[in-house]
Design a protein around this motif. Structure first.
Motif, mmCIF file in Angstrom:
data_model
loop_
_atom_site.group_PDB
_atom_site.id
_atom_site.type_symbol
_atom_site.label_atom_id
_atom_site.label_comp_id
_atom_site.label_asym_id
_atom_site.label_seq_id
_atom_site.Cartn_x
_atom_site.Cartn_y
_atom_site.Cartn_z
ATOM 1 N N GLN A 1 -0.114 128.100 -27.219
ATOM 2 C CA GLN A 1 0.011 126.667 -26.917
ATOM 3 C C GLN A 1 1.463 126.247 -27.187
ATOM 4 O OE1 GLN A 1 -2.675 124.753 -29.712
ATOM 5 N NE2 GLN A 1 -2.020 126.061 -31.401
ATOM 6 N N SER B 1 2.092 123.589 -28.905
ATOM 7 C CA SER B 1 2.054 122.793 -30.148
ATOM 8 C C SER B 1 3.007 123.299 -31.245
ATOM 9 C CB SER B 1 0.620 122.726 -30.672
ATOM 10 O OG SER B 1 -0.238 122.243 -29.667
ATOM 11 N N GLN C 1 6.149 121.373 -31.958
ATOM 12 C CA GLN C 1 6.082 120.176 -32.832
ATOM 13 C C GLN C 1 6.625 120.514 -34.212
ATOM 14 O OE1 GLN C 1 2.295 118.289 -33.448
ATOM 15 N NE2 GLN C 1 1.580 118.652 -31.361
ATOM 16 N N ARG D 1 -2.791 133.491 -23.150
ATOM 17 C CA ARG D 1 -4.085 133.736 -23.803
ATOM 18 C C ARG D 1 -4.753 134.907 -23.105
ATOM 19 N NH1 ARG D 1 -6.509 127.598 -24.888
ATOM 20 N NH2 ARG D 1 -4.517 126.803 -25.652
ATOM 21 N N GLN E 1 2.271 124.652 -20.467
ATOM 22 C CA GLN E 1 1.828 123.402 -21.088
ATOM 23 C C GLN E 1 3.024 122.485 -21.303
ATOM 24 O OE1 GLN E 1 -0.167 124.225 -24.835
ATOM 25 N NE2 GLN E 1 -2.160 124.401 -23.830
ATOM 26 N N GLU F 1 3.830 119.597 -24.198
ATOM 27 C CA GLU F 1 3.395 119.036 -25.470
ATOM 28 C C GLU F 1 4.183 117.755 -25.710
ATOM 29 O OE1 GLU F 1 1.343 120.981 -27.176
ATOM 30 O OE2 GLU F 1 1.176 119.817 -29.023
ATOM 31 N N THR G 1 -4.865 117.174 -35.154
ATOM 32 C CA THR G 1 -4.896 115.717 -34.953
ATOM 33 C C THR G 1 -6.201 115.155 -35.504
ATOM 34 O OG1 THR G 1 -5.622 116.230 -32.694
ATOM 35 C CG2 THR G 1 -3.367 115.436 -32.959
ATOM 36 N N ALA H 1 0.198 112.961 -30.925
ATOM 37 C CA ALA H 1 0.602 114.160 -30.188
ATOM 38 C C ALA H 1 -0.335 114.326 -29.005
ATOM 39 C CB ALA H 1 0.533 115.385 -31.098
HETATM 40 N N1 DAH Z 1 -2.658 122.608 -27.998
HETATM 41 C C1 DAH Z 1 -3.895 122.142 -27.439
HETATM 42 C C2 DAH Z 1 -4.488 123.224 -26.554
HETATM 43 O O1 DAH Z 1 -3.797 124.105 -26.150
HETATM 44 C C3 DAH Z 1 -3.676 120.894 -26.636
HETATM 45 C C4 DAH Z 1 -3.404 119.719 -27.514
HETATM 46 C C5 DAH Z 1 -4.428 118.885 -27.888
HETATM 47 C C6 DAH Z 1 -2.126 119.428 -27.957
HETATM 48 C C7 DAH Z 1 -4.217 117.812 -28.725
HETATM 49 C C8 DAH Z 1 -1.897 118.338 -28.756
HETATM 50 C C9 DAH Z 1 -2.970 117.533 -29.142
HETATM 51 O O2 DAH Z 1 -0.706 118.016 -29.218
HETATM 52 O O3 DAH Z 1 -2.740 116.470 -29.945
HETATM 53 O O4 DAH Z 1 -5.655 123.148 -26.275
#
Ligand code: DAH
Length: 338
Positions: free
Chosen positions: A169, A171, A174, A195, A209, A211, A252, A306
């Motif tokens: 991801q 994320s 961040q 993945r 993605q 973010e 989150t 986020a």
């Molecule tokens: N990283 C999550 C995924 O790959 C997606 C995601 C959901 C990112 C909620 C976020 C968040 O920043 O707040 O499924």
């Protein structure tokens, strides 16, 4: 008559040498070989000669006719070569149409990322990037997803070494940003994710993605709804409705799954939206205080939200593409449409 034919031969050779273009050559042809041309006149005069002379002169005249005709073709060919660049590097004709060079363009996924970044850019979010090879710490632990967390199972991963994997991801970017910078933070981070998914019409082991992260004082869930609402309207049109439903993400709290009203049926329900009228488009939520603790942000002082979205999914909805594999097959018939 022989002497006259010899004169004609010389004259024709001279005139051909002087010919500069096809029009000149045509004039030479008319002058010597035309129905009222020089040779035709000679032929007519053959009738006035004695039989012996007539035969000899006739033969010569015919030979000369063929010779001039052959020279005409040779000269015509020479002029063509000069015009098209020539064997001998003579100047080429700049008025000939050029050869088209195929011009490349950005991949539809790149175009979509640029558009997403542009919309968020206008809302004050800076674009950043992070590494595609991550440590478990950034990809999971710092995002409040310890080793035994069931959320890890959902993200079957490509490990490169112990504790090092292709990020599942965006994320983790961040965390990297918050480690470097103090609030306020307002970033979007785009890029490839990986993945261990089997490929089908909606899954690819490599995908993209974007973010988003905003951290400041006094940020509310209402701000999150406002920002995502504006983004989705700009992306899919002013008529689109957004829906937030409770969901779970380790990093989150509270978390939401965000949907838009189906852009195919306008929300009535069709096969594209499984009859529900809604299409899930991204995950979002308020940053969990546990995440702030990992990066030494004071969770009593700072609040943030986020969100994360799949770029392929957005591009597929926006452009009406029904199979994710099309993006990665590199078929020019598909790619050149964007
Ligand atoms: N990283 C999550 C995924 O790959 C997606 C995601 C959901 C990112 C909620 C976020 C968040 O920043 O707040 O499924």
């Amino acid at each position: 008559m022989q002497a006259e034919l010899e004169e004609i031969r010389k004259d024709a050779r001279e005139k051909l040498k002087e010919a500069k273009d096809t029009a000149d050559i045509e004039r030479v042809r008319q002058k010597f070989l035309g129905r009222k041309g020089v040779l035709a006149r000679q032929m007519k005069m053959l009738g006035t000669l004695a039989p012996d002379e007539k035969r000899a002169a006739g033969k010569l005249a015919n030979e000369l006719k063929e010779k001039i005709s052959a020279q005409l073709s040779v000269r015509l060919e020479e002029l063509r070569e000069v015009k098209s660049g020539g064997k001998d590097g003579a100047p080429f004709d700049v008025t000939l149409p050029g050869k088209k060079q195929p011009v490349g363009k950005l991949h539809p996924i790149t175009q979509t990322i640029i558009l997403i970044e542009k919309i968020f850019g206008e809302l004050g979010f800076r674009s950043v990037r992070g590494p595609e090879i991550e440590t478990e710490f950034y990809n999971f632990e710092a995002l409040n997803t310890p080793g035994d967390h069931p959320a890890r199972d959902e993200q079957d991963s490509f490990y490169i070494d112990k504790g090092i994997l292709l990020r599942t991801q965006t994320s983790p970017v961040q965390i990297r940003v918050m480690e470097r910078e103090k609030p306020p933070v307002r970033i979007v981070a785009s890029g490839k994710c990986f993945r261990r998914d089997a490929t089908d019409a909606s899954h690819s082991p490599m995908f993209h993605q974007v973010e988003g992260l905003l951290v400041d004082e006094e940020v509310t869930f209402g701000d999150l709804k406002g920002v995502l609402g504006v983004f989705l309207e700009r992306m899919f049109g002013a008529d689109v409705k957004t829906r937030f439903r409770p969901d779970f993400f380790p990093f989150t709290e509270p978390s939401a799954d965000v949907s838009i009203s189906c852009i195919i049926c306008g929300g009535k329900g069709c096969s594209s939206c499984g009859g529900s009228g809604w299409i899930e488009i991204l995950g979002a939520g308020m940053v969990d205080p546990e995440v702030f603790k990992k990066v030494n942000y004071d969770p009593e002082k700072y609040v943030g939200f986020a969100f994360g979205m799949g770029v392929e999914r957005i591009a597929m909805l926006k452009y009406g593409i029904n199979d994710i594999r099309l993006f990665f097959e590199n078929d020019m018939r598909f790619l050149s449409q964007f």
